[in-house]
Design a protein around this motif. Structure first.
Motif, PDB file in Angstrom:
ATOM      1  N   ILE A  19       0.845  -1.184   0.000  1.00 40.72           N
ATOM      2  CA  ILE A  19       0.000   0.000   0.000  1.00 40.72           C
ATOM      3  C   ILE A  19       0.887   1.243   0.000  1.00 40.72           C
ATOM      4  O   ILE A  19       1.909   1.288   0.687  1.00 40.72           O
ATOM      5  CB  ILE A  19      -0.886   0.024   1.264  1.00 40.72           C
TER       6      ILE A  19
ATOM      7  N   ILE B 221      -1.769   6.178   1.661  1.00 46.95           N
ATOM      8  CA  ILE B 221      -3.056   5.479   1.780  1.00 46.95           C
ATOM      9  C   ILE B 221      -3.134   4.719   3.099  1.00 46.95           C
ATOM     10  O   ILE B 221      -4.174   4.707   3.769  1.00 46.95           O
ATOM     11  CB  ILE B 221      -3.267   4.550   0.557  1.00 46.95           C
TER      12      ILE B 221
ATOM     13  N   LEU C  82      -5.917   5.220   6.192  1.00 45.20           N
ATOM     14  CA  LEU C  82      -6.691   4.177   6.875  1.00 45.20           C
ATOM     15  C   LEU C  82      -6.665   4.404   8.380  1.00 45.20           C
ATOM     16  O   LEU C  82      -7.683   4.321   9.065  1.00 45.20           O
ATOM     17  CB  LEU C  82      -6.131   2.788   6.551  1.00 45.20           C
TER      18      LEU C  82
ATOM     19  N   THR D  19      -6.276  -0.239  -6.832  1.00 49.28           N
ATOM     20  CA  THR D  19      -5.549  -1.326  -6.162  1.00 49.28           C
ATOM     21  C   THR D  19      -4.175  -1.564  -6.775  1.00 49.28           C
ATOM     22  O   THR D  19      -3.183  -1.729  -6.061  1.00 49.28           O
ATOM     23  CB  THR D  19      -6.377  -2.623  -6.223  1.00 49.28           C
TER      24      THR D  19
ATOM     25  N   ALA E  53      -3.418   1.270  -3.681  1.00 51.36           N
ATOM     26  CA  ALA E  53      -4.426   1.026  -2.651  1.00 51.36           C
ATOM     27  C   ALA E  53      -4.345  -0.423  -2.171  1.00 51.36           C
ATOM     28  O   ALA E  53      -3.709  -1.273  -2.805  1.00 51.36           O
ATOM     29  CB  ALA E  53      -5.816   1.328  -3.192  1.00 51.36           C
TER      30      ALA E  53
ATOM     31  N   GLN F 226      -9.220   5.038   1.396  1.00 50.35           N
ATOM     32  CA  GLN F 226      -8.178   4.707   0.431  1.00 50.35           C
ATOM     33  C   GLN F 226      -8.313   5.561  -0.830  1.00 50.35           C
ATOM     34  O   GLN F 226      -7.337   6.102  -1.349  1.00 50.35           O
ATOM     35  CB  GLN F 226      -8.244   3.231   0.042  1.00 50.35           C
TER      36      GLN F 226
ATOM     37  N   TYR G 298      -5.935   8.464  -2.321  1.00 47.80           N
ATOM     38  CA  TYR G 298      -5.450   8.182  -3.680  1.00 47.80           C
ATOM     39  C   TYR G 298      -5.635   9.393  -4.591  1.00 47.80           C
ATOM     40  O   TYR G 298      -4.810   9.695  -5.452  1.00 47.80           O
ATOM     41  CB  TYR G 298      -6.224   6.981  -4.214  1.00 47.80           C
TER      42      TYR G 298
END
Lengths: 365, 365, 365, 365
Positions: free
Chosen positions: A31, A35, A39, A222, A226, A263, A267
């Motif tokens: 990650i 990000i 979290l 992702t 992420a 996330q 981003y």
């Protein structure tokens, strides 16, 4: 003998799309620090669940600004869910979706689009460098439109950047959109690497989406930093009317949505998505440039995003294996093409280490 | 006038299952600190994707130890996905699943089980305190088994702890399992609050699962401290043979699986799952005990897990609203029952603050 | 100017598979007199419904004798239902069915197999003369078998006689069956024109079904003299275990089943199915023989059943239109190939009339 | 000892809806002579297939006249197909259909509506005499409409005449239609015995369909003299836009459609449908009248169509069995209610023979 570092594994490992694990090597990374921090920051106090939280609202606002358009935004945790739900919203159960024959939706999603769309059909079109063009598609249309015996042409899906690491330009998309309009087809983009495409073109995100005629975008995060976050973005809210029900019954409405939205928020914040993508693209360019100068090595496709498809003599491949590098062959066990994927955290020194090894192997060979 | 704190909102807010947001109030909480730390710790280096990583393997080993049995474990991000995928594996598209009429699968999943199972039918059975018993079910069986005109009885699904905050004992489950065995039905547990049930009973997890005849368990973590993590656990690996394909085509196979497994790993480590549940249960007991002593207040169900269903005079409800507490009525706008949910991070002082207010309102009223 | 008789229309009309009506011209014919008589005969007294009648039982016994094997027989009213139900029984929702790219199941059933199988995928293989061979299929296998990212190879479906009017020989089927066995694929035959294939080969029905490795056959009668009657035949009853539920929930279990079974009974009685097919085949041979002698006319495929695909100069096609013959072009509006279908009731004089016209047009042209 | 004639079997046999065969005793009858003659008459010459024939067009015109409204008409071969296809057109895959808890769609179609609608849910409502009323339904609505967690109320389905042999009056339907309109629900009628309802009411067919607010009707013919013929009738063509694709992919588009349409054409010609229904109703009335006069015998429901539900002392049931009459008990093995169904070809003498026997048994008992 070079010991094989984890980082190097990630960088080098191209992979057959018929491999036993199916891993894509921008998925082995972790990650982005920004990000991860988001979290943690999101974990203070209680928040409304199922998307009625401020972070989710902020992600929608950010995307509306970035795309310069009203949008209906639906965060989900996987790219397969994003694609399958988006397509199911566009096409009826008897619909046909046209895509490149190597598209993720047709090769790597175990039938998720067919499942979500209730039996729809994906038609893969062979075309060079991972991109279909209006000329490939036109001869297949109207394709039995209106004839009850045939599944009904319903949508086109593009992959941006493509599975071959190439990028659709705005005018290429517009030509496909014109075809779509003429035949009443929806137009979807699988943007698992959308950031890499925008970074390559240096265009406004709008230029290669709604302005070019795109209806819905699977906006990926992702693969670009992420943990597990994608957003389905509709540029016409009316077309998204029943998406929420599809997402919920698919089990893709997260209860603690704020941790998915956090996330996406990080981003998008301060252009992290573009900065990460620019870096990955630059590493791919550096890698491709270095490899291109080695005798007997050929790039299979133009390198426009973060993937490098390289054909090299079998002895060179074998030598790299012997040196401790680990990767799969793209065309199966006997092929001489490998895929190398760079990521937001690929270090220039890793790229250079590979190039040094390759040159040395080649020179000695 | 008491200002409404976020914490207090979470604690107090019971909610109608017909509400506009559908939030369950153990979903408004955040992440257990241990789990958040595990996410950060998992972010070092590259890892194989799609579940071929060491953390995922460790979660499977841990669960095998905890349940004292071989298990096939499949992490997913939502409880709806866990339930729908588990049931789809147990029943054919023409199968009938029996459950309590207030079960999450039949009320709150927008038809996810029907979708994943290809059209199966959930039959909700009305029974007191959220639990069905063998006696409720026996008259419905064999239910047309073998007759082509009727959907075919195929499975029973229990909710443990139940939607009413009660807990099935091992012998109650065994009686249902005997019925299931006699009629060749699968037996599933929706364990979104499974930890709360184990904590209440003080039993071995095996006692209320495979030893009692359970085939598959949706083992929840999200409501008890994870960000988004559940595990589908099969006690007979043979029955899980096609689960992986169902999960992938449902879009529920995370590419960076380690971040899902890291949550489960920390959840299981050092009994965090039970410690969190014991605390939430204790807070519910404290709350229920305090409320029970207030004139005109009645507990609707035994309080065995982390939910307290309270009937109270309308003036008291209105007074609490006026004091700044925010919650939904469980039986709709005109009902006088509210649901209060406690969580792993509910502070005793929050419980006491509510009780003080309630007593004061009652005394003055 | 020849007035256009209905019979002549049926005989002559080849048809594009992209036509607006989708009619196949053995479907414009009526009912064999023997079958019509059987319908009337079945209309005496009451009979148990839903297949528990003596006629249905007799059809099963007859088919067991004809195929020299135990069979599980399920009558249905359409070929699309027969194919879709048979395939759904063989493959999981994430299964892949390989077939010829012009197969009825992939082109002309509006996604029925995908619907009944819950989202399965048909992969059409281009191969000459309507027949796939083991060599076409081998390179596609194992096709990601066991890899969760890919839909799973699950079955092969052959069309016998093929869409091109050709016939698979027993050894060709056996080679495909060997491949199927090696990769654990089911093997299905779409036998809408199965009688024509048996009539052409002069073999035992067993030779090109279970003895060659076929699992399930869609045994057609509608195109060969029935009103609406097909039978799905399983050669291994165990594989048919859930077929009855699939048929019922598809709405294909007729309540007054005796009137469907009566058609099949008469169709099998005294070899009517073979006599009808032999006649249709003979008429096709007569037609093909005559056309082959005309300058500029070429048969596209070997004529082995009741279909004749003819390429002819555009002026000849136009002249036939001008003479009042009505048919579609097979390759679309600009193609010069037409399909002519003969049936159980095609008169030799109709064939000859066409040939006379064609010769005359050609000579004058 | 009375020998048991086939006719008598048909007349007498009530049947448990949990029976092993599932037969409905208006399905054991044969074909009306007029309809059989029409099948033969339709067998001259070739006709366009798949519904593009003159008979199919004539059926549509006839129904438009009979219903005094534009209609979109789709013939199919079974009532289950008609219902499932009609409902799938009205509701989304996450839709809820409300119906009586004994409705054929919820009890006897093995999940066909759920299958065709892609996972929709049928909610059966218990109500007396087989009919639901607006008052039964109102408390269930809006039923979570718009809330993503819940399946969405989407349609109401009535059975006319009902499973209990009773008939909805126009005002009862209008009240339900008003509720449907208020909550944006579709309104469907399962009219497997629609003719019996019209015959009973003596009303215009329009009065209990579109004029009362019905959207789509499954218009049955099979139970009332056809071999296998139903018609789905939409009163708003726009709502039928995708029905044709659903029918085809369900395998319910007959290629030789003329033989299905011929049945419907004859059924409508010269009021055969009403004449058959009036006769069946009259026989039921005669039977019910006779039985009502016998001590200890009670009619469970008003007799308004062609079904008579009779509770009688167990000794009388046993005595009838002993006399050679054969029927099932409606409430299962130990119940004392039987269902007697009369048909278009029930002879008054059969009715009287039963009554004579019953009276004699009773007198002697």
């Amino acid at each position: 003998m070079t010991p094989l570092s984890i980082c190097r594994l990630a960088l080098l490992s191209g992979q057959s799309n018929r491999s036993a694990t199916g891993s894509s090597f921008d998925n082995v990374t972790g990650i982005s620090p920004e990000i991860l921090a988001a979290l943690a920051a999101a974990n203070s106090g209680s928040q409304s669940s199922y998307g009625a939280d401020p972070l989710t609202a902020r992600v929608s606002r950010r995307l509306a600004e970035i795309f310069e358009h009203e949008v209906a935004v639906f965060p989900v945790a996987t790219g397969t869910a994003a694609n399958a739900l988006a397509l199911a919203t566009l096409v009826p159960p008897w619909g046909v979706v046209y895509c490149h024959h190597e598209a993720h939706i047709v090769v790597d999603e175990c039938g998720a689009p067919e499942f979500y769309a209730g039996g729809a059909k994906l038609v893969g079109i062979a075309a060079p460098h991972g991109k279909i063009c209006a000329g490939d598609l036109a001869p297949l249309l109207p394709g039995g439109k209106g004839v009850v015996h045939h599944m009904q042409p319903a949508a086109i899906s593009l992959t941006q950047a493509s599975e071959a690491g190439t990028v659709y330009r705005a005018d290429e998309i517009a030509a496909l959109a014109e075809l779509a309009r003429r035949h009443a087809l929806g137009l979807h983009v699988d943007g698992a690497r959308f950031a890499n495409a925008v970074a390559h073109l240096g265009c406004a995100p709008a230029d290669i989406t709604w302005r070019a005629g795109i209806d819905v975008l699977s906006f990926g995060a992702t693969k670009n930093g992420a943990a597990a976050a994608e957003a389905v973005i509709f540029f016409d809210r009316a077309k998204a009317a029943d998406f929420e029900f599809r997402r919920k019954r698919g089990g893709h409405l997260l209860s603690k949505m704020r941790f998915l939205s956090a996330q996406l928020d990080a981003y998008l914040d301060n252009d992290l998505w573009l900065r990460n993508a620019r870096h990955a693209n630059a590493m791919a360019t550096r890698l491709a440039g270095g490899l291109a100068g080695i005798t007997g090595v050929h790039l299979r496709h133009p390198v426009e995003a973060n993937e490098v498809f390289v054909e090299m003599p079998n002895p060179l491949i074998e030598a790299l294996f012997a040196k401790g590098f680990s990767f799969y062959r793209w065309d199966g066990e006997r092929g001489n093409c490998v895929r190398l994927v760079t990521t937001f955290d690929t270090a220039p020194s890793d790229v250079d280490a590979l190039l040094v090894t390759a040159r040395s192997v080649n020179r000695d060979g």
